[in-house]
Motif scaffolding. Structure first.
Motif, PDB file in Angstrom:
ATOM      1  N   TRP A 158     -44.621  64.347  32.754  1.00  0.00           N
ATOM      2  CA  TRP A 158     -46.084  64.201  32.709  1.00  0.00           C
ATOM      3  C   TRP A 158     -46.700  64.437  34.064  1.00  0.00           C
ATOM      4  O   TRP A 158     -47.789  64.969  34.189  1.00  0.00           O
ATOM      5  CB  TRP A 158     -46.494  62.854  32.105  1.00  0.00           C
ATOM      6  N   LYS A 159     -45.941  64.078  35.117  1.00  0.00           N
ATOM      7  CA  LYS A 159     -46.449  64.337  36.466  1.00  0.00           C
ATOM      8  C   LYS A 159     -46.615  65.850  36.669  1.00  0.00           C
ATOM      9  O   LYS A 159     -47.637  66.328  37.132  1.00  0.00           O
ATOM     10  CB  LYS A 159     -45.461  63.810  37.499  1.00  0.00           C
ATOM     11  N   LYS A 206     -48.502  53.900  36.356  1.00  0.00           N
ATOM     12  CA  LYS A 206     -47.111  54.336  36.230  1.00  0.00           C
ATOM     13  C   LYS A 206     -46.518  54.124  34.849  1.00  0.00           C
ATOM     14  O   LYS A 206     -45.477  54.694  34.526  1.00  0.00           O
ATOM     15  CB  LYS A 206     -46.257  53.593  37.265  1.00  0.00           C
ATOM     16  N   PRO A 227     -48.725  57.454  31.690  1.00  0.00           N
ATOM     17  CA  PRO A 227     -47.694  58.435  31.329  1.00  0.00           C
ATOM     18  C   PRO A 227     -47.343  58.376  29.846  1.00  0.00           C
ATOM     19  O   PRO A 227     -47.125  59.415  29.221  1.00  0.00           O
ATOM     20  CB  PRO A 227     -46.490  58.022  32.176  1.00  0.00           C
ATOM     21  N   MET A 282     -41.103  60.841  32.590  1.00  0.00           N
ATOM     22  CA  MET A 282     -41.954  60.495  33.716  1.00  0.00           C
ATOM     23  C   MET A 282     -42.287  61.731  34.556  1.00  0.00           C
ATOM     24  O   MET A 282     -43.425  62.042  34.820  1.00  0.00           O
ATOM     25  CB  MET A 282     -41.193  59.480  34.564  1.00  0.00           C
TER      26      MET A 282
END
Lengths: 292, 319
Positions: B4-5, A193, A197, B1
């Motif tokens: 990038w997901k 997490k 990233p 966040m």
């Protein structure tokens, strides 16, 4: 009484200024020379090949008539190979990088592994071809298939991807990790997490550049024995195929002069593909970097 | 966040789609081929045929494969260009169904094939004349005897000058350009002209015949040799040398007057593979059209009785 002797200063200033200009010009020359080589290359390819690039050129199989020859089988083959190379090399490469950066303790063994990975990145591609021929094509009986060629190319670019991914992971600030641990996260949670990233732009940029290399490499394919005369499209990962660089290599060797132009046209197609991939890398870097 | 997901998801989805597309392709092509075979069951075969070998033979093979693909689209023929020697290596390994060769199979290759239990049949498909070429500005050499040719090319341990061969020729060093050691052309030349003696060690060897063309074209003292098709395509840049008074032309090669440098080109087929209908059908087509295709890409067709004999050999494998 002068504290500063203007004459002496003036003399030394001129000397340093001259030095400055000389070095500036030397470096400018170096840059221009590199650019010039690129411009000449592009000019030659475009003047020779542009006439042959057309919609038909992308849609035709190779032919004994230069005007009917096309890159279809090679283009599809190269892209299919990429579909094998991308997942395999990314998973293995990023996995290895995470292990080396996050889990492995600094011991003699890890230093040794690290050194070998860096060395592997410098091994000539033809050696990987021989490795692929022995292991994938013959020992594992994959034949001259997309899978065999794709795995060989994956091995070839793996060291580059590992090194790039390591750099990216290393550049994630330690404070982020510590904050995550401070919140009670486990190591895996932190990696998944927080670290990944933050590192993903660097990882992807390096990987895409490595993938471009896999598309353009010829030597391993020649050693594996990828066929050139192919009038069909691959039907699966175990199918035989041909690749863009192989077609270009074959055309360049033909006796008829027209085929030199066909080869140039093939190079143009390959270059457009490479420029496209590299611009994706640049796009990702610009869009996702500098967030910390 | 989130970004990038999103990126990961898209990239994974794309690669999954790409892989999926490959799989789907296979299924689709399989089922469509089944329907098409049942629809037009007459002569619509499917299967895979793999070959490799000589770069000299490859233009003829490419023409054949190109035409064949139009008649039997479901038979996937793939041919590599690894050179005669490289092709035989794969043939011995059982990786290919046929091997193109610009020289007959060597004894050691035949022995290895026997060792591996591979039976094969030799088919002659066309003629080629190895052409000896010199620079356009070379005005002293018109015609050589085979003996002189041997003297020019054989390695005698020192640098050779033209005047060493013939006193009337200039006192300048000869530059040699020869196909690489993996090519059948090299083997044939060393075998038939030099009788297994060492070719001059100062020679520039290249697997790419265009390198030889450029080399001879740019050096007044150069001499080289390669297949007739390369000379034909570069006629205006090079000067061809007569051998014992005979110039390599379409007619002299076909009639055999251009000797000893006319040579047959071969395809070696794996007997076991010939029992497969697709392979048999392909070879049948190849032999029927080899003459015409050879002519269309700059080679010379063999006499008709050669093809008839080839077909007889092939028919033994008919089921």
């Amino acid at each position: 009484m002068a504290y500063i002797n203007h004459e002496v200063v003036e003399r030394q200033m001129t000397k340093r200024r001259v030095k400055n200009t000389v070095f500036k010009n030397i470096f400018l020359g170096a840059t221009l020379l590199a650019l010039l080589a690129l411009v000449i290359l592009l000019y030659r390819m475009i003047t020779q090949g542009a006439g042959y690039v057309s919609f038909d050129f992308l849609q035709n199989f190779s032919s004994r008539f230069p005007e009917k020859a096309g890159v279809f089988a090679g283009l599809v083959g190269s892209l299919a190979m990429l579909a094998v190379v991308a997942p395999v090399s990314l998973l293995l490469g990023v996995g290895a990088a995470i292990y080396l950066e996050e889990y492995a303790k600094k011991s003699k063994l890890t230093t040794f592994i690290q050194m070998n990975i860096s060395n592997l990145a410098g091994v000539p591609s033809i050696v990987f071809g021989l490795l692929g021929l022995t292991i994938f094509v013959r020992m594992l009986g994959m034949g001259k298939s997309i899978l065999a060629a794709g795995l060989t190319m994956s091995l070839l670019i793996l060291p580059v991807i590992i090194v790039a991914a390591q750099e990216a992971i290393r550049s994630v600030p330690g404070s982020l990790r510590e904050a995550s641990y401070g919140m009670g996260a486990t190591k895996w949670q932190t990696i998944r997490k927080v670290v990944l990233p933050a590192a993903i732009p660097g990882v992807l940029t390096g990987s895409i550049l490595a993938l471009s290399r896999a598309i353009g490499e010829t030597a391993p394919l020649v050693v594996i024995g990828i066929p050139v005369i192919v009038q069909f499209l691959p039907a699966g990962v175990l199918s035989e195929f041909t690749a863009l660089p192989m077609l270009i290599f074959d055309w360049a060797k033909r006796p008829q002069e027209e085929f030199q132009y066909v080869a140039a046209a093939g190079i143009l197609v390959l270059m457009v593909l490479l420029i496209f991939m590299n611009s994706i890398a640049v796009f990702i870097r610009n869009k996702f970097q500098n967030r910390y | 966040m989130k970004k990038w997901k999103y990126l990961m998801v898209t990239s994974m989805a794309t690669s999954a789609l790409l892989l999926g597309a490959c799989g789907a392709d296979q299924k689709a092509s399989n089922s469509s081929s089944e329907t098409s075979t049942s629809a037009q069951s007459e002569e619509q075969l499917q299967g895979k045929v793999a070959g490799d070998g000589s770069s000299t033979v490859s233009p003829i093979m490419e023409a054949i494969v190109e035409e064949y693909a139009a008649t039997q689209p479901k038979v996937q023929v793939s041919v590599g260009v690894s050179g005669t020697g490289g092709g035989f290596e794969k043939f011995i390994n059982g990786e290919t169904d046929f091997s193109n060769a610009s020289r007959p199979v060597k004894e050691e290759e035949a022995a290895k094939l026997k060792e591996k239990g591979i039976d094969y049949t030799e088919f002659e498909i066309a003629y080629d004349g190895i052409s000896i070429v010199v620079n356009k500005d070379n005005n002293w050499i018109e015609d050589v005897t085979v003996k002189e040719l041997e003297e020019i090319w054989v390695d005698n341990g020192k640098k050779k000058k033209w005047s060493d061969i013939n006193k009337d020729w200039p006192d300048e060093e000869i530059k040699f350009y020869s196909p690489g050691t993996d090519s059948g052309t090299y083997d044939y030349f060393v075998n038939d002209v030099l009788e297994e003696q060492q070719l001059d060690k100062s020679a520039t060897l290249s697997e790419d015949d265009n390198v030889l063309v450029t080399g001879v074209e740019s050096d007044k003292n150069a001499i080289g040799y390669f297949g007739f098709a390369y000379y034909e395509a570069n006629k205006d840049k090079l000067k061809v040398v007569k051998i014992d008074g005979v110039e390599p032309t379409h007619d002299t090669i076909q009639s055999g007057d251009y000797t000893p440098l006319s040579r047959p080109l071969f395809v070696y087929a794996n007997n076991k593979a010939l029992e497969e209908p697709a392979m048999y059908n392909f070879m049948e087509y190849a032999l029927e059209n080899a003459g015409a295709m050879a002519e269309s890409v700059g080679y010379v067709k063999s006499p008709d009785n050669v093809y008839e004999e080839d077909k007889k050999k092939l028919e033994e494998f008919k089921k």
